[in-house]
Design an enzyme around this catalytic site. Sequence first.
Site, PDB file in Angstrom:
ATOM      1  N   ASP A   1       0.837  -1.198   0.000  1.00  0.00           N
ATOM      2  CA  ASP A   1       0.000   0.000   0.000  1.00  0.00           C
ATOM      3  C   ASP A   1       0.872   1.247   0.000  1.00  0.00           C
ATOM      4  O   ASP A   1       2.037   1.224   0.385  1.00  0.00           O
ATOM      5  CB  ASP A   1      -0.921   0.018   1.223  1.00  0.00           C
ATOM      6  CG  ASP A   1      -0.142  -0.053   2.529  1.00  0.00           C
ATOM      7  OD1 ASP A   1       0.837  -0.822   2.581  1.00  0.00           O
ATOM      8  OD2 ASP A   1      -0.505   0.652   3.487  1.00  0.00           O
ATOM      9  N   GLU A   2       0.292   2.337  -0.454  1.00  0.00           N
ATOM     10  CA  GLU A   2       0.904   3.661  -0.396  1.00  0.00           C
ATOM     11  C   GLU A   2       2.318   3.686  -0.957  1.00  0.00           C
ATOM     12  O   GLU A   2       3.256   4.195  -0.343  1.00  0.00           O
ATOM     13  CB  GLU A   2       0.864   4.172   1.057  1.00  0.00           C
ATOM     14  CG  GLU A   2      -0.567   4.285   1.566  1.00  0.00           C
ATOM     15  CD  GLU A   2      -0.685   4.740   3.008  1.00  0.00           C
ATOM     16  OE1 GLU A   2       0.232   4.420   3.801  1.00  0.00           O
ATOM     17  OE2 GLU A   2      -1.683   5.377   3.356  1.00  0.00           O
TER      18      GLU A   2
END
Length: 613
Positions: free
Chosen positions: A262-263
């Site tokens: 993620d991210e």
Amino acid sequence: MFARRNLRRNLMIGICLPIILLSLFVIHQNRDIVFTEQLSHQQHSHFLQNIDNVHPSRSKRYTSQSQPLDIHTDKQLQNGNTMANLMAYQAPIVDFYNNQRHLQEYNPIQPIRHPVIDAKNLERFVHLDLKGAAPKIDYFTDLFPFLRQLGATGLLIEYEDMFPYSDYLSIIRHGLAYSKNDIQQILELARINNLKVMPLLQVYGHLEYVLKLKEFMHLREDRRYPQVITPCLEESYKLIFEMIDQMLSLHPSIPYLHMGCDEVYYRLVHPQCVNLHFRDEADLFIRHVTRVAKYIKSKHPNIKLFIWHDMLSQIVNSGYNNITELVELVVPMVWTYVDDVKTWFDDRFWMGFSMFHEVWVASSFKGSSGEITTMSYIGHHQRNQQTWLEAMYTASFRHRVNFTGIAVTGWSRYDHMLSLCELLPSSIPSLTYALQTIVYGHINNTQNVTISRSLLGCDRTPLWEKSADINFISCSFPGHEMYEMMYQYDGLTHIYDETMSFVRLYVTDIHLRQNYIHYKRSQECLQRLYSLEDQMIYFIDSFQRICLKFFTPDIGPEWLQTYFMRKLKEVQNRVNFIERTLKTQTSWLQRPLPNNTAPIAIKRRNFTISSLL
């Protein structure tokens, strides 16, 4: 004649007025039913009309209903019965102050307005984020049976630097990390309590706990930021594969592994990326995740792999040929921690994710209300869980999305570099309500009483929302001592605010600078400050003693330095100043005061944003 008309009029008033008043009373008593049904219809219609305008992806930890963030931009981090029943460690003055207050009444249980997904066949995993305030093994001995009682079926364990890496990876390890024997104890406790285990090992973003070290800084995608590893160096895969091998060696029988991903905000930045022929950032992401997933599958062919959804959300409908292979390799875990999930993802989003064989979602029970937060208030997290069930029903009905599990996340830090947020033991009430919401589909008044009294063993309903009126609570769930301590902290913070508001009226910065005080008012301030200082010191001793029951010795001091010591320092500075000045000040200078006539001049810094990057 006139008297007869007055008689008839008075008679009519006497008959009609009671009827009118009775009718108004009946309407008032049933107003919740009348207006709730109308409001429910209006909100449902509004949801159907506007669902196409909702952006499919949001930035991770934010909980407010703000405008969506483009995932290509830099990350914007998310938002007692009697005194005798109180624990012995409570400060007497705090007790007296709060014993006179009454807890504000809340009505958190709302009528059911939307259908929810049938959750009886869903996996229900609890996220243990161990990169901040990782509990001692003894606490897990008490916690795991309780989680099973609440309806949990598994654990999503994010070790980060608490994992006992060895050999050349030992430099990654936290100085107070778990031992290999500790990991075996955790797995055995999970097995005894019929809890499956899914380790979470980041393989792309959020690797700052590794890339912060000088030994691995050359593997950063962007040399300035230690969050993302570059896929453009073969050495990166050597590091990732070794971390995977060590994780799997201590978890030989796990059915699941979460790869994070993620991210990932810095891509195609490393100079070596120009030598590789990637179509674009999305192509780079797909190739990297696919390569790592294939490596894990080569070691454990039957293992089920998960990744967070946020980076996938931009490419599921993009037409990439290699996305098909990735769809076969991973299960997306869709997260959002907002109050109302139903309007967070639109139809187009769910249509894209319907291509996966199964989908999990992630709600939260702590760590999603702000980077600096001490208490997991139940209301926000229960609403997040409730509306997740409603959103899952809609997506499964409209788009045949096959939901198979829910992970209730509990973040301890927003990032490896950031401060501790809510502690796990004090967040158990929030977790309890979240899991019970999944089990029952909603929480009614009867279940609310059962949860608070029977499951949590509390003498009153825990706080659903932050309140200015703090009353102490006594509970018996695993970790209740820390939860009760957070009640003390809230009460003491309120006393601090009231006391310092009074003191700042009469002992300002100019008084401190000029040693010029109001003698009588300063005596009044000093009396209040003595009382506050005594309570604060008592709290520090009690808090650290409770912390040692659950955590390693570093957690108590870190939490206090984050949330408490600045307040105590301000109090003590005021006390020291007033004490000194009351002893020495017998006369006062004429105004204007010395060094107070020249204009205040502040020199501007000579810098540009580019010079900082």
